[in-house]
Design a protein around this motif. Structure first.
Motif, mmCIF file in Angstrom:
data_model
loop_
_atom_site.group_PDB
_atom_site.id
_atom_site.type_symbol
_atom_site.label_atom_id
_atom_site.label_comp_id
_atom_site.label_asym_id
_atom_site.label_seq_id
_atom_site.Cartn_x
_atom_site.Cartn_y
_atom_site.Cartn_z
ATOM 1 N N GLU A 1 -0.905 -3.693 -1.509
ATOM 2 C CA GLU A 1 -1.722 -4.286 -2.565
ATOM 3 C C GLU A 1 -1.188 -5.655 -2.979
ATOM 4 O O GLU A 1 -1.951 -6.614 -3.141
ATOM 5 N N GLU A 2 0.126 -5.751 -3.156
ATOM 6 C CA GLU A 2 0.724 -7.015 -3.593
ATOM 7 C C GLU A 2 0.475 -8.124 -2.580
ATOM 8 O O GLU A 2 0.174 -9.265 -2.950
ATOM 9 N N GLU A 3 0.588 -7.798 -1.289
ATOM 10 C CA GLU A 3 0.342 -8.796 -0.245
ATOM 11 C C GLU A 3 -1.103 -9.293 -0.291
ATOM 12 O O GLU A 3 -1.366 -10.501 -0.188
ATOM 13 N N LEU A 4 -2.027 -8.361 -0.434
ATOM 14 C CA LEU A 4 -3.440 -8.725 -0.440
ATOM 15 C C LEU A 4 -3.803 -9.554 -1.668
ATOM 16 O O LEU A 4 -4.617 -10.479 -1.586
ATOM 17 N N GLU A 5 -3.185 -9.254 -2.798
ATOM 18 C CA GLU A 5 -3.422 -10.043 -4.005
ATOM 19 C C GLU A 5 -2.965 -11.485 -3.812
ATOM 20 O O GLU A 5 -3.670 -12.433 -4.190
ATOM 21 N N ILE A 6 -1.784 -11.662 -3.207
ATOM 22 C CA ILE A 6 -1.265 -13.011 -2.975
ATOM 23 C C ILE A 6 -2.149 -13.752 -1.985
ATOM 24 O O ILE A 6 -2.490 -14.924 -2.179
ATOM 25 N N LEU A 7 -2.554 -13.065 -0.904
ATOM 26 C CA LEU A 7 -3.394 -13.695 0.106
ATOM 27 C C LEU A 7 -4.727 -14.131 -0.496
ATOM 28 O O LEU A 7 -5.203 -15.244 -0.225
ATOM 29 N N ALA A 8 -5.334 -13.282 -1.310
ATOM 30 C CA ALA A 8 -6.616 -13.617 -1.929
ATOM 31 C C ALA A 8 -6.478 -14.802 -2.878
ATOM 32 O O ALA A 8 -7.404 -15.613 -3.009
#
Length: 279
Positions: free
Chosen positions: A157-164
């Protein structure tokens, strides 16, 4: 022609050439050409690779270099985790080559590698960088290379939040062992290019025509790893580089091509390219 149009043309040329893209694992190394260096990536392009795969680490000072941590003893002759080193320490490291001779090749900086291959006839997979994505993505954007980069991660989740937040336009491949993870990824506004799929047996859902055709209907690419990491790890149910070279290319690489996977990562790009072109 602007940079984005250039990159789209390159991707179209790659797909029209063979229908399968070849990713070179850490470049192509051997003898005095060392993995995860500019030399290895240049060598990979000469061997027919379409995608250069590279690993990124960050020093305690916040600078980025190309290196796969855990390889320090064999590559640079130290037991210290390179991620615990200062920038000065990393810049002072020198590699051992394929003959275990100490040479003057330094660990390459991320900035130098990006700038060297910017606008070249290749895509770049920045792998194993998700620990530092906010700063890594900012570096990619600083070089103006978002259209040439593919990022991969395990889709936390944290990775996807940063990527978005930082790089929603950068091509992204989640690393999957479970197809349900795709549902999580789709909740985020990211550029889902496809998925890297890992399977130990041929009866896995990732090998089914229903899954592969479904991804293709959604215009998503499927990346598989033919690389042979050791004697026991299976990333593609044993259809890998070693079995291709030592046993039967049709049953190894050919099986992956016939299934319809779009990107094959290998340590032997020229052999794979020659095989595919000869089919």
């Amino acid at each position: 022609m602007n940079y984005t149009e250039f990159r789209e043309n390159i991707k179209e040329e790659i797909c029209m050439d063979r229908g399968v893209m070849i990713a070179a694992h850490r470049g192509t190394s051997g003898a005095n050409i060392i993995q995860n260096t500019i030399g290895a990536y240049e060598n990979a392009l000469l061997h027919g690779a379409d995608i250069l795969e590279m690993d990124v680490i960050q020093t305690v000072d916040g600078d980025f270099f190309i290196f796969h941590n855990g390889q320090e003893p064999g590559l640079v002759g130290t037991d210290q985790d390179i991620r615990t080193m200062t920038t000065e320490q990393v810049r002072n490291l020198r590699f051992f080559n394929g003959m275990q001779e100490r040479v003057m090749e330094p660990v390459n900086s991320f900035d130098d590698v990006l700038e060297h291959f910017k606008g070249r006839n290749c895509l770049i997979n920045v792998d194993r960088s998700w620990f530092y994505w906010r700063d890594v993505i900012r570096a990619i954007n600083r070089h103006g290379m978002k259209d040439q980069i593919i990022l991969k991660s395990h889709a936390a989740e944290e990775e996807l939040e940063i990527l978005a937040e930082e790089g929603p336009d950068i091509m992204y491949l989640p690393i999957l062992r479970d197809p349900a993870v795709l549902d999580r990824v789709r909740r985020y506004k990211v550029n889902l290019y496809g998925a890297e799929v890992i399977f130990e047996t041929e009866d896995h859902v990732f090998c089914s025509g229903e899954f592969i055709e479904g991804m293709h209907r959604d215009q998503k690419k499927l990346w598989v790893n033919a690389i042979t990491l050791d004697d026991t790890t299976k990333l593609t149910a044993g259809h890998d580089d070693n079995s291709a070279i030592l046993q039967d290319m049709d049953q190894a690489w050919g099986w992956l091509v016939d299934k319809g996977y779009d990107i094959i990562q290998t340590d032997w790009p020229l052999l794979l390219k020659t095989y595919i072109n000869g089919r």
